[in-house]
Design an enzyme around this catalytic site. Structure first.
Site, PDB file in Angstrom:
ATOM      1  N   GLY A  56      35.026   3.202  16.852  1.00 17.27           N
ATOM      2  CA  GLY A  56      36.040   3.811  15.981  1.00 17.27           C
ATOM      3  C   GLY A  56      35.463   4.285  14.664  1.00 17.27           C
ATOM      4  O   GLY A  56      35.817   5.356  14.164  1.00 17.27           O
ATOM      5  N   CYS A  57      34.566   3.494  14.103  1.00 16.38           N
ATOM      6  CA  CYS A  57      33.967   3.849  12.816  1.00 16.38           C
ATOM      7  C   CYS A  57      33.073   5.078  12.953  1.00 16.38           C
ATOM      8  O   CYS A  57      33.006   5.907  12.051  1.00 16.38           O
ATOM      9  CB  CYS A  57      33.187   2.662  12.251  1.00 16.38           C
ATOM     10  SG  CYS A  57      34.281   1.253  11.917  1.00 16.38           S
ATOM     11  N   THR A  58      32.423   5.210  14.095  1.00 22.84           N
ATOM     12  CA  THR A  58      31.581   6.373  14.351  1.00 22.84           C
ATOM     13  C   THR A  58      32.439   7.633  14.445  1.00 22.84           C
ATOM     14  O   THR A  58      32.110   8.662  13.840  1.00 22.84           O
ATOM     15  CB  THR A  58      30.745   6.168  15.628  1.00 22.84           C
ATOM     16  OG1 THR A  58      29.902   5.029  15.441  1.00 22.84           O
ATOM     17  CG2 THR A  58      29.903   7.388  15.947  1.00 22.84           C
TER      18      THR A  58
END
Length: 158
Positions: free
Chosen positions: A45-47
């Site tokens: 998700g952070c990517t």
């Protein structure tokens, strides 16, 4: 959460993925700033979220709005994450989560029945006046969050 729209942006300095120390005070009073808090470098998700902001960075630069990603990772981890995906903006390392705590995004989370503390995925738009102009809470990175933020900026700060 009491770091809400209309409140003064907490001041802070953090080491970045570019090797510099970023002082948010250098920007406040001169231009709007986007601060997005994310849980952990190089996770799915952070990517998606970081790459979205990176892909849209030219549009933020046209508005003269710097973007900073903040996570409770080490400097080494944010440097690796930024380099791996060739991110076009600085990631800030809040290893002791002091800045996450100032912004009240350091919260209890739960996964597979296990409770732990972590950064809530939250984006703050700081206005030229140094006050929080808008807060995006419970951000869904797959919902083109970078475009939601850009749209808000164009509609409210342009």
């Amino acid at each position: 959460m009491s770091v809400t729209a209309g409140k003064r942006c907490p001041k802070f300095k953090l080491p970045s993925s570019t090797g510099e120390v970023v002082d948010v005070g250098d920007y406040i009073g001169r231009q709007p700033v986007v601060l997005f808090f994310y849980p952990k470098a190089d996770t799915p998700g952070c990517t998606v979220e970081a790459r979205g902001f990176s892909d849209a960075i030219a549009n933020y630069k046209k508005l003269d709005v710097p973007v900073f990603g903040i996570s409770p990772d080490s400097v080494k981890d944010v440097e690796k994450f930024a380099a791996k995906f060739k991110l076009k903006f600085p990631l800030l390392a809040d290893e002791d989560h002091a800045v996450c705590e100032k912004f009240e995004v350091w919260v209890e989370k739960s996964m597979y029945g296990k409770k732990y503390m972590g950064a809530a995925r939250t984006t703050f738009i700081v206005g030229k006046d140094g006050k929080i102009a808008h807060v995006f809470e419970q951000v869904n990175p797959k919902a083109e969050h970078d475009q939601q933020v850009l749209t808000w900026l164009k509609e409210n700060l342009a």
